[in-house]
Design a protein around this motif. Sequence first.
Motif, PDB file in Angstrom:
ATOM      1  N   GLU A 247      41.000  75.828  36.157  1.00  0.00           N
ATOM      2  CA  GLU A 247      40.043  76.762  36.755  1.00  0.00           C
ATOM      3  C   GLU A 247      38.725  76.517  36.033  1.00  0.00           C
ATOM      4  O   GLU A 247      38.617  76.808  34.836  1.00  0.00           O
ATOM      5  CB  GLU A 247      40.474  78.211  36.509  1.00  0.00           C
ATOM      6  CG  GLU A 247      41.445  78.745  37.500  1.00  0.00           C
ATOM      7  CD  GLU A 247      41.849  80.190  37.196  1.00  0.00           C
ATOM      8  OE1 GLU A 247      41.327  80.817  36.242  1.00  0.00           O
ATOM      9  OE2 GLU A 247      42.716  80.676  37.919  1.00  0.00           O
TER      10      GLU A 247
ATOM     11  N   THR B  68      38.416  68.459  43.664  1.00  0.00           N
ATOM     12  CA  THR B  68      38.247  69.884  43.925  1.00  0.00           C
ATOM     13  C   THR B  68      39.298  70.337  44.930  1.00  0.00           C
ATOM     14  O   THR B  68      39.482  69.713  45.974  1.00  0.00           O
ATOM     15  CB  THR B  68      36.828  70.166  44.464  1.00  0.00           C
ATOM     16  OG1 THR B  68      35.889  69.706  43.492  1.00  0.00           O
ATOM     17  CG2 THR B  68      36.620  71.644  44.719  1.00  0.00           C
ATOM     18  N   GLU B  69      39.987  71.425  44.580  1.00  0.00           N
ATOM     19  CA  GLU B  69      41.012  72.011  45.456  1.00  0.00           C
ATOM     20  C   GLU B  69      40.773  73.515  45.498  1.00  0.00           C
ATOM     21  O   GLU B  69      41.326  74.255  44.685  1.00  0.00           O
ATOM     22  CB  GLU B  69      42.411  71.699  44.923  1.00  0.00           C
ATOM     23  CG  GLU B  69      42.722  70.214  44.879  1.00  0.00           C
ATOM     24  CD  GLU B  69      44.091  69.898  44.289  1.00  0.00           C
ATOM     25  OE1 GLU B  69      44.651  70.726  43.547  1.00  0.00           O
ATOM     26  OE2 GLU B  69      44.594  68.801  44.577  1.00  0.00           O
ATOM     27  N   GLY B  70      39.919  73.941  46.412  1.00  0.00           N
ATOM     28  CA  GLY B  70      39.566  75.359  46.473  1.00  0.00           C
ATOM     29  C   GLY B  70      38.770  75.738  45.240  1.00  0.00           C
ATOM     30  O   GLY B  70      37.766  75.107  44.921  1.00  0.00           O
ATOM     31  N   ASP B  71      39.254  76.749  44.498  1.00  0.00           N
ATOM     32  CA  ASP B  71      38.535  77.177  43.295  1.00  0.00           C
ATOM     33  C   ASP B  71      39.086  76.534  42.022  1.00  0.00           C
ATOM     34  O   ASP B  71      38.753  76.940  40.916  1.00  0.00           O
ATOM     35  CB  ASP B  71      38.557  78.708  43.181  1.00  0.00           C
ATOM     36  CG  ASP B  71      39.970  79.271  43.064  1.00  0.00           C
ATOM     37  OD1 ASP B  71      40.952  78.516  43.280  1.00  0.00           O
ATOM     38  OD2 ASP B  71      40.098  80.473  42.758  1.00  0.00           O
ATOM     39  N   LYS B  72      39.926  75.518  42.186  1.00  0.00           N
ATOM     40  CA  LYS B  72      40.495  74.807  41.038  1.00  0.00           C
ATOM     41  C   LYS B  72      40.179  73.315  41.161  1.00  0.00           C
ATOM     42  O   LYS B  72      39.766  72.850  42.218  1.00  0.00           O
ATOM     43  CB  LYS B  72      42.003  75.011  40.977  1.00  0.00           C
ATOM     44  CG  LYS B  72      42.405  76.463  40.760  1.00  0.00           C
ATOM     45  CD  LYS B  72      43.908  76.603  40.721  1.00  0.00           C
ATOM     46  CE  LYS B  72      44.330  78.030  40.489  1.00  0.00           C
ATOM     47  NZ  LYS B  72      44.061  78.919  41.607  1.00  0.00           N
TER      48      LYS B  72
ATOM     49  N   ARG C  18      41.809  69.355  40.045  1.00  0.00           N
ATOM     50  CA  ARG C  18      42.903  68.529  39.535  1.00  0.00           C
ATOM     51  C   ARG C  18      42.256  67.354  38.804  1.00  0.00           C
ATOM     52  O   ARG C  18      41.287  66.776  39.291  1.00  0.00           O
ATOM     53  CB  ARG C  18      43.748  68.050  40.718  1.00  0.00           C
ATOM     54  CG  ARG C  18      45.074  67.440  40.350  1.00  0.00           C
ATOM     55  CD  ARG C  18      45.929  67.220  41.603  1.00  0.00           C
ATOM     56  NE  ARG C  18      46.239  68.463  42.286  1.00  0.00           N
ATOM     57  CZ  ARG C  18      47.341  69.196  42.056  1.00  0.00           C
ATOM     58  NH1 ARG C  18      48.231  68.788  41.192  1.00  0.00           N
ATOM     59  NH2 ARG C  18      47.545  70.307  42.724  1.00  0.00           N
TER      60      ARG C  18
END
Length: 127
Positions: free
Chosen positions: A104, A18-22, A24
């Motif tokens: 996303e 999880t990277e903020g609202d996205k 990987r």
Amino acid sequence: MSTPKELRYSEEHEWVKTEGDKVRIGITDFAQSELGDIVFVELPEVGDEIKADEPFGSVESVKTVSELYAPINGKVVEVNEDLEDSPEFVNESPYEKAWMIVVEPSDASEIENLMTAGQYEDMIKED
């Protein structure tokens, strides 16, 4: 075998960060070691929709071709184009250089349904 604790894992051996609202997504160290030397990676295009538990690409090794399964639903917003020229990154650096796509999520709560590192380690021990 490396299984970073901050990531979530799917039964199909993909990891999710999880990277903020996205998020990987890539394949695990266990998966790359089982596949052997990766020679080609096929990934979706930016803008493509991925659906949980359905293929979104593939990796080809000297041994086999294996599909990549989406761990969540969402829209592809970034693709690791470095893997086109350097598929060996999957073997050398599965969690850093060899991330596959950034997505996303349609529903970020789906990430909670994925396995923790401990649960994933238990699963691969049973295989």
